[in-house]
Design an enzyme around this catalytic site. Structure first.
Site, PDB file in Angstrom:
ATOM      1  N   VAL A  14     101.240  85.568 -83.150  1.00 39.72           N
ATOM      2  CA  VAL A  14     101.405  84.264 -82.791  1.00 39.72           C
ATOM      3  C   VAL A  14     100.654  84.101 -84.602  1.00 39.72           C
ATOM      4  CG1 VAL A  14     100.095  81.931 -83.011  1.00 39.72           C
ATOM      5  CG2 VAL A  14     100.905  83.666 -80.646  1.00 39.72           C
ATOM      6  N   ALA A  33     102.648  66.737 -94.902  1.00 41.48           N
ATOM      7  CA  ALA A  33     101.769  66.338 -94.538  1.00 41.48           C
ATOM      8  C   ALA A  33     100.921  65.456 -95.675  1.00 41.48           C
ATOM      9  CB  ALA A  33     100.859  67.383 -94.738  1.00 41.48           C
ATOM     10  N   VAL A 132      98.438  75.098 -74.391  1.00 45.76           N
ATOM     11  CA  VAL A 132      99.063  75.078 -73.456  1.00 45.76           C
ATOM     12  C   VAL A 132     100.550  74.766 -73.697  1.00 45.76           C
ATOM     13  CG1 VAL A 132      99.436  73.114 -71.933  1.00 45.76           C
ATOM     14  CG2 VAL A 132      97.460  73.802 -73.194  1.00 45.76           C
ATOM     15  N   GLU A 190      99.316  87.872 -71.895  1.00 47.30           N
ATOM     16  CA  GLU A 190      98.424  88.650 -73.006  1.00 47.30           C
ATOM     17  C   GLU A 190      97.917  89.681 -73.175  1.00 47.30           C
ATOM     18  OE1 GLU A 190      96.319  84.729 -73.622  1.00 47.30           O
ATOM     19  OE2 GLU A 190      98.533  84.557 -73.428  1.00 47.30           O
ATOM     20  N   ASP A 201      96.271  82.702 -66.595  1.00 46.22           N
ATOM     21  CA  ASP A 201      96.267  81.863 -68.088  1.00 46.22           C
ATOM     22  C   ASP A 201      96.667  80.802 -68.125  1.00 46.22           C
ATOM     23  OD1 ASP A 201      97.131  82.041 -70.875  1.00 46.22           O
ATOM     24  OD2 ASP A 201      98.876  81.753 -69.924  1.00 46.22           O
ATOM     25  N   LYS A 205      94.932  76.782 -68.611  1.00 49.17           N
ATOM     26  CA  LYS A 205      96.195  76.112 -69.569  1.00 49.17           C
ATOM     27  C   LYS A 205      96.145  74.454 -68.758  1.00 49.17           C
ATOM     28  CE  LYS A 205      99.222  79.576 -71.222  1.00 49.17           C
ATOM     29  NZ  LYS A 205     100.954  80.090 -71.260  1.00 49.17           N
TER      30      LYS A 205
HETATM   31  P1  NDP Z   1      98.328  89.099 -79.932  1.00 46.57           P
HETATM   32  O1  NDP Z   1      97.466  90.647 -79.739  1.00 46.57           O
HETATM   33  O2  NDP Z   1      99.604  89.460 -80.964  1.00 46.57           O
HETATM   34  O3  NDP Z   1      97.172  89.515 -81.960  1.00 46.57           O
HETATM   35  C1  NDP Z   1      95.604  89.184 -82.093  1.00 46.57           C
HETATM   36  C2  NDP Z   1      95.680  89.282 -83.597  1.00 46.57           C
HETATM   37  O4  NDP Z   1      93.965  89.650 -83.839  1.00 46.57           O
HETATM   38  C3  NDP Z   1      96.140  90.524 -84.100  1.00 46.57           C
HETATM   39  O5  NDP Z   1      96.561  90.670 -85.462  1.00 46.57           O
HETATM   40  C4  NDP Z   1      94.300  91.867 -84.569  1.00 46.57           C
HETATM   41  O6  NDP Z   1      94.446  92.544 -85.267  1.00 46.57           O
HETATM   42  C5  NDP Z   1      93.880  90.380 -84.480  1.00 46.57           C
HETATM   43  N1  NDP Z   1      92.097  90.905 -83.790  1.00 46.57           N
HETATM   44  C6  NDP Z   1      92.074  91.781 -82.366  1.00 46.57           C
HETATM   45  N2  NDP Z   1      90.932  91.824 -82.632  1.00 46.57           N
HETATM   46  C7  NDP Z   1      89.938  91.280 -83.404  1.00 46.57           C
HETATM   47  C8  NDP Z   1      88.749  90.620 -84.333  1.00 46.57           C
HETATM   48  N3  NDP Z   1      88.037  91.747 -84.139  1.00 46.57           N
HETATM   49  N4  NDP Z   1      88.931  90.334 -85.739  1.00 46.57           N
HETATM   50  C9  NDP Z   1      89.706  89.964 -86.244  1.00 46.57           C
HETATM   51  N5  NDP Z   1      91.326  90.110 -86.076  1.00 46.57           N
HETATM   52  C10 NDP Z   1      90.812  90.586 -84.871  1.00 46.57           C
HETATM   53  O7  NDP Z   1      98.188  88.134 -79.742  1.00 46.57           O
HETATM   54  P2  NDP Z   1      98.274  87.126 -79.707  1.00 46.57           P
HETATM   55  O8  NDP Z   1      98.816  87.077 -80.762  1.00 46.57           O
HETATM   56  O9  NDP Z   1     100.014  87.720 -78.116  1.00 46.57           O
HETATM   57  O10 NDP Z   1      97.665  86.267 -79.506  1.00 46.57           O
HETATM   58  C11 NDP Z   1      96.708  85.000 -80.040  1.00 46.57           C
HETATM   59  C12 NDP Z   1      96.104  83.822 -79.591  1.00 46.57           C
HETATM   60  O11 NDP Z   1      97.343  83.608 -79.271  1.00 46.57           O
HETATM   61  C13 NDP Z   1      95.883  84.720 -78.227  1.00 46.57           C
HETATM   62  O12 NDP Z   1      94.493  83.165 -77.931  1.00 46.57           O
HETATM   63  C14 NDP Z   1      96.431  83.617 -77.117  1.00 46.57           C
HETATM   64  O13 NDP Z   1      96.177  83.766 -76.090  1.00 46.57           O
HETATM   65  C15 NDP Z   1      97.252  82.866 -77.817  1.00 46.57           C
HETATM   66  N6  NDP Z   1      98.748  82.233 -77.731  1.00 46.57           N
HETATM   67  C16 NDP Z   1      99.491  83.483 -77.457  1.00 46.57           C
HETATM   68  C17 NDP Z   1     100.403  83.399 -76.815  1.00 46.57           C
HETATM   69  C18 NDP Z   1     102.212  84.004 -77.579  1.00 46.57           C
HETATM   70  O14 NDP Z   1     103.210  84.255 -76.931  1.00 46.57           O
HETATM   71  N7  NDP Z   1     102.122  85.150 -77.707  1.00 46.57           N
HETATM   72  C19 NDP Z   1     101.504  82.383 -76.895  1.00 46.57           C
HETATM   73  C20 NDP Z   1     100.410  80.336 -77.226  1.00 46.57           C
HETATM   74  C21 NDP Z   1      99.712  81.366 -77.427  1.00 46.57           C
HETATM   75  P3  NDP Z   1      95.133  93.865 -84.734  1.00 46.57           P
HETATM   76  O15 NDP Z   1      97.144  93.351 -85.848  1.00 46.57           O
HETATM   77  O16 NDP Z   1      94.871  94.793 -86.708  1.00 46.57           O
HETATM   78  O17 NDP Z   1      95.257  94.369 -83.732  1.00 46.57           O
HETATM   79  N1  HSE Z   2     100.817  84.931 -72.187  1.00 48.37           N
HETATM   80  C1  HSE Z   2     101.202  83.571 -71.689  1.00 48.37           C
HETATM   81  C2  HSE Z   2     102.452  82.818 -71.292  1.00 48.37           C
HETATM   82  C3  HSE Z   2     101.731  83.414 -73.828  1.00 48.37           C
HETATM   83  O1  HSE Z   2     102.756  83.736 -71.016  1.00 48.37           O
HETATM   84  O2  HSE Z   2     102.639  81.566 -71.016  1.00 48.37           O
HETATM   85  C4  HSE Z   2     101.271  81.269 -74.227  1.00 48.37           C
HETATM   86  O3  HSE Z   2     100.320  81.201 -73.090  1.00 48.37           O
END
Ligand code: NDP
Ligand code: HSE
Length: 436
Positions: A14, A33, A132, A190, A201, A205
Site C-alpha cells: 500500500v 485539495a 475497509v 495480510e 480481517d 472491517k
Molecule cells: P506490507 O507488508 O506490504 O508493507 C508493510 C511495510 O511496513 C513494509 O514497507 C515494511 O518494511 C514496513 N514495516 C514493517 N514493520 C515496520 C516497522 N516496525 N517500522 C517501520 N516500517 C515497518 O503491508 P501492506 O502494504 O499490504 O499493508 C499495510 C497496511 O495496509 C496494513 O495495515 C494492511 O492491513 C492494510 N491494507 C492492506 C491492503 C492490501 O491490499 N495489501 C489493503 C487494505 C489495507 P519493509 O518493506 O522494509 O519490509
Molecule cells: N488482506 C486484505 C484482503 C487486504 O484480502 O481483503 C485488504 O484489506
C-alpha cells in the site's frame, strides 16, 4: 500555498501504491485539495531493500518515531500494519498534534475507542477509508452519503483474499493452497494470512462498519468469526446445485434488541448481484430505511486500489485543515457523546436460515427421524435434497435448507440429529441469507 508534508510509515504494497498514485496524479490532486500533497519523508523496516518505484524527493529515515516527531511533517500516514508498534506511533503522532491517515483495520478494530478519544482531545483527524474494502469508498458513503438513514443491516464481501480463493477454487478447481499463494504474491493477503482465511480481517472491517452504521463503540472482541478453511468442495458444489453460492460474508444487523456482528461462510442466492462478485473484488450491501438496499463494489485489496483510498483521505484531511474540529465529520459518523451501548448479540441469539448436510444410512425412516427433531424444535424446512449413494456405499448425503431460526435452536437440533442411530458423523452447517 505551501504544500502539505506527509510522513509515510511503510513502503510495502500500500505504501508503494500511495507514493506512485500521489506522484502520477500530483497536479490533479493539488487542483482538488487546494495545495500540493508531498510525501517528504518515509520509513520502512529495511531501508536497504531494493524498491522498484520512484522514491525521488523522499528522504528515507530509519527511525519511525523520529519521523512522527518531525515538526516539518503535517500528516502521518501509517501503512505498516499490525497493532503493537503502530499503536504507539499513531498515539504519538496524535499527541504531537499530527493528523493521521491509516489503512490499519486491525489497529482500529481493537484500539479504535482509545485512538479516536485521543484524536478528539488533540483536535486532530484519524482518517481510515482504506481500512475497509480497499478502494471502495464505503466509510465516506456510510458517514456522509447515507447519513439521513436508519441503517437496518450491512452484508459485505470485505476480504479480497478469501473471495479470490473461493472464486478460483470454484471456477478453475484450483487447490486452496495454490490460490492462497497467488493471493499472497499479488499483495492481497495480510502479513499473517490466517487473518484472511479465518475471517479475522473481515471481522476487523465489519467492526468498523457496524460502529459507523449504528453509532456504537468499536467492539472487535464481540464479533463472531468463522473463516473459509473448513469449507469443502462438496458443500460448494451442493450449494451451486441448489441455486446458491458460498461467500465469506460480514453481516451486521440492528435487530431492535441487539446488534448482530458476524463473519462466516454464507450461502446466498446465485442470482443476487453480490453472489457474482468474484476474485479480489469486494461488495457491500447496505440497507437503509429511506434509500432501501444499495450496493458498493470495487477492488478490495491491492497496491493502487488501496492507495486510491489512502490518497482520498490525504486530500480530505488537507481540505479540512482549516475547518473547526467541531465542524468536521465525526470519526464514527455519530457525535462522540451520542454513541450508544446497544448490546452485541452472541452468535447463538442470531437469527438466520441454514444449510445442513447430514451423512445418513440409506434406510427407511431416516427422513422421518430428522424432520421430527427439527419440528420438535420449531425449525421449519424450506427444502430437502437426498443425493444418490455412491456405488457400494450405504451412506448418502442429505441436504436440508431451513427457514430462519434462532441459532441456539439449530445447535440443539444438530446435537440431537448427530445422536440418531440413522446418522453417521457430524452435521455440516453453513448459514444462509436470502439478502432480499
Ligand atoms: P506490507 O507488508 O506490504 O508493507 C508493510 C511495510 O511496513 C513494509 O514497507 C515494511 O518494511 C514496513 N514495516 C514493517 N514493520 C515496520 C516497522 N516496525 N517500522 C517501520 N516500517 C515497518 O503491508 P501492506 O502494504 O499490504 O499493508 C499495510 C497496511 O495496509 C496494513 O495495515 C494492511 O492491513 C492494510 N491494507 C492492506 C491492503 C492490501 O491490499 N495489501 C489493503 C487494505 C489495507 P519493509 O518493506 O522494509 O519490509
Ligand atoms: N488482506 C486484505 C484482503 C487486504 O484480502 O481483503 C485488504 O484489506
Amino acid at each position: 500555498m505551501t504544500p502539505i508534508r506527509v510522513g509515510l510509515l511503510g513502503l510495502g504494497t500500500v505504501g508503494s501504491g500511495t507514493v506512485q498514485v500521489l506522484k502520477r496524479n500530483r497536479e490533479e490532486i493539488a487542483r482538488r485539495a487546494g495545495r500540493e500533497i508531498l510525501i517528504t519523508k518515509a520509513t520502512a523496516r529495511n531501508l536497504a531493500k531494493p524498491r522498484d518505484f520512484d522514491l525521488d524527493g523522499i528522504e528515507l529515515v530509519a527511525d519511525a518515531e523520529q519521523l512522527v516527531s518531525d515538526p516539518n511533517i503535517d500528516i502521518v500516514c501509517e501503512l505498516i500494519g499490525g497493532d503493537t508498534t503502530t499503536k504507539d506511533l499513531v498515539l504519538s503522532a496524535i499527541a504531537q498534534g499530527k493528523h493521521v491517515v491509516t489503512a490499519n483495520k486491525a489497529l482500529l478494530a481493537k484500539h479504535g475507542t482509545e485512538i479516536f478519544a485521543a484524536a478528539l482531545k488533540a483536535r486532530v483527524i484519524v482518517a481510515f477509508e482504506a481500512a475497509v474494502a480497499g478502494g471502495v469508498p464505503i466509510i465516506k458513503t456510510l458517514r456522509e452519503g447515507l447519513t439521513a438513514n436508519r441503517i437496518e443491516w450491512i452484508a459485505g464481501i470485505i476480504n479480497g483474499t478469501s473471495n479470490y480463493i473461493l472464486s478460483e477454487m470454484r471456477s478453475r478447481g484450483a487447490s486452496f493452497d495454490t490460490v492462497l499463494a497467488e493471493a499472497q504474491a499479488k499483495g492481497y493477503a495480510e502479513a499473517d494470512p490466517t487473518f484472511d482465511i479465518e475471517g479475522i480481517d473481515a471481522a476487523h472491517k465489519l467492526t468498523l462498519l457496524s460502529a459507523i452504521a449504528f453509532g456504537i463503540p468499536v467492539q472487535f472482541d464481540k464479533a463472531y468469526t468463522e473463516g473459509i478453511s473448513k469449507l469443502t468442495d462438496k458443500d460448494i458444489k451442493y450449494a451451486e446445485q441448489l441455486g446458491y453460492r458460498i461467500k465469506l460474508l460480514g453481516i451486521t444487523r440492528n435487530t431492535g434488541h441487539g446488534i448482530e456482528l458476524r463473519v462466516h461462510p454464507t450461502l446466498i442466492p446465485a442470482k443476487r448481484l453480490i453472489a457474482n462478485v468474484e476474485g479480489v473484488m469486494n461488495a457491500i450491501l447496505v440497507k437503509g430505511d429511506a434509500v432501501g438496499a444499495t450496493l458498493y463494489y470495487g477492488r478490495g485489496a491491492g497496491s493502487e486500489a488501496t492507495a486510491s483510498a489512502v490518497v482520498a483521505d490525504l486530500v480530505d484531511v488537507t481540505r479540512m485543515l482549516t475547518a473547526d474540529p467541531e465542524h468536521r465529520v465525526p470519526h464514527l459518523a455519530f457525535q462522540p457523546d451520542q454513541l450508544r451501548d446497544t448490546p452485541i448479540l452472541p452468535i447463538n441469539e442470531v437469527e438466520t436460515a441454514y444449510y445442513l448436510r447430514l451423512s445418513a444410512y440409506d434406510k427407511p425412516g431416516v427422513m422421518a427421524d430428522v424432520t421430527r427433531v427439527l419440528a420438535d424444535l420449531d425449525i421449519s424446512i424450506d427444502a430437502i435434497l437426498q443425493k444418490e449413494a455412491e456405488e457400494g456405499e450405504d451412506i448418502v448425503d442429505v441436504i436440508i435448507l431451513t427457514h430462519r431460526a434462532i441459532e441456539k435452536r439449530v445447535d440443539a437440533a444438530i446435537a440431537r440429529i448427530e445422536k440418531l442411530p440413522t446418522i453417521a458423523g457430524k452435521v455440516v452447517r453453513v448459514r444462509l441469507e436470502e439478502l432480499s
